[in-house]
Scaffold this motif. Structure first.
Motif, PDB file in Angstrom:
ATOM      1  N   LEU A  60       0.842  -1.191   0.000  1.00  0.00           N
ATOM      2  CA  LEU A  60       0.000   0.000   0.000  1.00  0.00           C
ATOM      3  C   LEU A  60       0.883   1.249   0.000  1.00  0.00           C
ATOM      4  O   LEU A  60       1.937   1.281   0.620  1.00  0.00           O
ATOM      5  CB  LEU A  60      -0.916   0.001   1.221  1.00  0.00           C
ATOM      6  CG  LEU A  60      -1.966  -1.114   1.273  1.00  0.00           C
ATOM      7  CD1 LEU A  60      -2.706  -1.091   2.590  1.00  0.00           C
ATOM      8  CD2 LEU A  60      -2.937  -0.984   0.108  1.00  0.00           C
ATOM      9  N   THR A  61       0.425   2.298  -0.664  1.00  0.00           N
ATOM     10  CA  THR A  61       1.198   3.539  -0.728  1.00  0.00           C
ATOM     11  C   THR A  61       0.546   4.662   0.059  1.00  0.00           C
ATOM     12  O   THR A  61       1.179   5.684   0.307  1.00  0.00           O
ATOM     13  CB  THR A  61       1.370   3.984  -2.189  1.00  0.00           C
ATOM     14  OG1 THR A  61       0.065   4.120  -2.799  1.00  0.00           O
ATOM     15  CG2 THR A  61       2.175   2.955  -2.980  1.00  0.00           C
ATOM     16  N   SER A  62      -0.711   4.513   0.438  1.00  0.00           N
ATOM     17  CA  SER A  62      -1.393   5.526   1.247  1.00  0.00           C
ATOM     18  C   SER A  62      -1.156   5.241   2.727  1.00  0.00           C
ATOM     19  O   SER A  62      -1.473   4.155   3.215  1.00  0.00           O
ATOM     20  CB  SER A  62      -2.891   5.507   0.967  1.00  0.00           C
ATOM     21  OG  SER A  62      -3.597   6.257   1.951  1.00  0.00           O
ATOM     22  N   PRO A  63      -0.603   6.191   3.484  1.00  0.00           N
ATOM     23  CA  PRO A  63      -0.352   5.958   4.906  1.00  0.00           C
ATOM     24  C   PRO A  63      -1.612   5.602   5.697  1.00  0.00           C
ATOM     25  O   PRO A  63      -1.583   4.745   6.581  1.00  0.00           O
ATOM     26  CB  PRO A  63       0.266   7.272   5.378  1.00  0.00           C
ATOM     27  CG  PRO A  63       0.863   7.870   4.152  1.00  0.00           C
ATOM     28  CD  PRO A  63      -0.047   7.481   3.040  1.00  0.00           C
ATOM     29  N   ALA A 249       3.530   4.289   8.914  1.00  0.00           N
ATOM     30  CA  ALA A 249       4.938   4.546   8.596  1.00  0.00           C
ATOM     31  C   ALA A 249       5.582   3.417   7.811  1.00  0.00           C
ATOM     32  O   ALA A 249       6.628   3.626   7.176  1.00  0.00           O
ATOM     33  CB  ALA A 249       5.726   4.773   9.890  1.00  0.00           C
ATOM     34  N   ARG A 250       4.971   2.232   7.783  1.00  0.00           N
ATOM     35  CA  ARG A 250       5.611   1.123   7.053  1.00  0.00           C
ATOM     36  C   ARG A 250       5.678   1.392   5.553  1.00  0.00           C
ATOM     37  O   ARG A 250       6.455   0.744   4.842  1.00  0.00           O
ATOM     38  CB  ARG A 250       4.879  -0.186   7.328  1.00  0.00           C
ATOM     39  CG  ARG A 250       3.495  -0.291   6.729  1.00  0.00           C
ATOM     40  CD  ARG A 250       2.748  -1.483   7.310  1.00  0.00           C
ATOM     41  NE  ARG A 250       1.362  -1.500   6.857  1.00  0.00           N
ATOM     42  CZ  ARG A 250       0.926  -2.250   5.848  1.00  0.00           C
ATOM     43  NH1 ARG A 250       1.772  -3.036   5.198  1.00  0.00           N
ATOM     44  NH2 ARG A 250      -0.336  -2.228   5.499  1.00  0.00           N
ATOM     45  N   VAL A 251       4.882   2.354   5.076  1.00  0.00           N
ATOM     46  CA  VAL A 251       4.984   2.761   3.674  1.00  0.00           C
ATOM     47  C   VAL A 251       6.408   3.194   3.364  1.00  0.00           C
ATOM     48  O   VAL A 251       6.926   2.974   2.257  1.00  0.00           O
ATOM     49  CB  VAL A 251       3.985   3.891   3.373  1.00  0.00           C
ATOM     50  CG1 VAL A 251       4.216   4.476   1.981  1.00  0.00           C
ATOM     51  CG2 VAL A 251       2.557   3.379   3.508  1.00  0.00           C
ATOM     52  N   TRP A 252       7.070   3.831   4.355  1.00  0.00           N
ATOM     53  CA  TRP A 252       8.451   4.288   4.162  1.00  0.00           C
ATOM     54  C   TRP A 252       9.466   3.380   4.852  1.00  0.00           C
ATOM     55  O   TRP A 252      10.605   3.295   4.406  1.00  0.00           O
ATOM     56  CB  TRP A 252       8.593   5.707   4.718  1.00  0.00           C
ATOM     57  CG  TRP A 252       7.627   6.666   4.094  1.00  0.00           C
ATOM     58  CD1 TRP A 252       7.699   7.230   2.844  1.00  0.00           C
ATOM     59  CD2 TRP A 252       6.418   7.158   4.682  1.00  0.00           C
ATOM     60  NE1 TRP A 252       6.617   8.038   2.625  1.00  0.00           N
ATOM     61  CE2 TRP A 252       5.818   8.028   3.742  1.00  0.00           C
ATOM     62  CE3 TRP A 252       5.785   6.966   5.912  1.00  0.00           C
ATOM     63  CZ2 TRP A 252       4.616   8.682   3.982  1.00  0.00           C
ATOM     64  CZ3 TRP A 252       4.587   7.622   6.162  1.00  0.00           C
ATOM     65  CH2 TRP A 252       4.013   8.461   5.213  1.00  0.00           C
TER      66      TRP A 252
END
Length: 351
Positions: A60-63, A249-252
């Protein structure tokens, strides 16, 4: 200073039923939540060399979406263990005589720390589920070293996780985790103990042992309800918020790559930091590392993740903010990160 207990009195069923009840609740709860499911999962690991997909592999890219999706998956995986941990952490304070705990875990030394680690082995909990029980131990004034050893050993030296790791990643990884886990639990706990003013512990233990001979005030159910509420309120709200934040935050924190990570040690320190902060259910580090290694993650950062992901997490550190001094928790987090880096280098040399 030697701890002297008050002269012992004959103890009948009116005394022994409380520790017996705690033991019964612990055994039934752990069998239902941990022992039986893990026994069955070991056969799956042996047959399929996998225990499921990575909990962070939804890309997923949306936080916001990532936070909600991860929280749903995570809490569905751990809620039974979390409930059991709150119950055991509160019952510990009203059913187990404090002088028993202090004789086992009250002194600031190697012996109490080792016993704290051994006491953790049947629990097989993740760091966040072990935190309420560690908080309950600290409420009873056990030593910092013993409480930390119990907390960290639960996820790091989990026998079931070691078995899963052997079948999925190889027995070399499992052996490295076992040896590193023992060094991590004892090293971090003893160093943190030295920083926590251990000279104050003997007097606290003396007072607690003397107080143990005085009958507690109030009805048992009333005292348990108070302990249960205090433990819940001091741990669970901040736990939920921290999991949501880390889920976003796992998106980053965990990069999603198609081709691979590349060779070398460039990912070693970042993965040690991420592994220390991030929160996972029990044994989830295995499919995470399995997936990332398939994408090209090298041995050193993989070993760092295997050591740091289960050991502590930002939510579990926050859950224990009232049980330990802030400097102790900072040191614990920093030492876990550093150990992940060192043990990653050891893994490169051995595996």
């Amino acid at each position: 200073m030697h701890i002297q207990a008050s002269p012992s009195q004959p103890r009948g069923w009116s005394f022994w039923w409380k520790p017996a009840l705690f033991l019964l609740v612990a055994m039934v709860g752990l069998y239902y939540v941990k022992w039986s499911p893990y026994y069955l999962k070991s056969f799956v690991a042996a047959e399929k060399h996998s225990i499921g997909g990575s909990i962070i592999n939804d890309q997923l890219t949306s936080p916001v979406a990532a936070a909600l999706a991860y929280a749903q998956v995570y809490f569905l995986a751990i809620w039974k263990a979390a409930v059991l941990a709150i119950v055991l952490g509160s019952l510990l304070q009203v059913l187990i005589p404090r002088d028993w705990l202090l004789r086992l875990f009250g002194k600031a030394g190697l012996g109490a720390t080792v016993r704290g680690g051994l006491f953790a082995l049947p629990g097989m909990m993740c760091s966040c589920c072990a935190a309420p029980v560690a908080a309950g131990l600290r409420k009873q004034q056990v030593s910092v070293g013993a409480a930390l050893a119990f907390w960290i050993a639960n996820p790091v030296l989990n026998p079931a996780t070691l078995v899963f790791m052997g079948f999925v990643l190889g027995w070399g990884f499992a052996a490295l985790r076992l040896v590193g886990g023992i060094a991590l639990v004892l090293g971090v706990s003893l160093i943190a103990q030295r920083l926590s003013r251990p000279e104050q512990l003997p007097e606290q233990a003396m007072n607690a042992v003397e107080a143990a001979s005085v009958p507690p005030q109030g009805h048992l159910l009333q005292r348990w309800a108070v302990s249960l509420w205090q433990l819940f309120w001091s741990t669970i709200p901040v736990y939920v918020v921290a999991v949501l934040l880390l889920g976003a935050a796992r998106v980053w924190l965990f990069p999603h790559v198609e081709g691979g990570f590349g060779e070398g040690l460039g990912w070693l320190v970042p993965m040690a930091i991420v592994g220390t902060l991030f929160v996972i259910p029990t044994a989830a580090e295995i499919p995470i590392v399995q997936t990332l290694m398939a994408l090209g993650l090298s041995t050193a950062p993989a070993v760092a993740l295997l050591m740091t992901l289960p050991s502590v997490s930002l939510p579990s550190l926050l859950m224990l903010r009232k049980s330990f001094e802030a400097k102790v928790l900072w040191v614990v987090g920093g030492l876990v990160m550093a150990f992940g880096v060192v043990w990653g280098l050891v893994g490169v040399a051995i595996l």
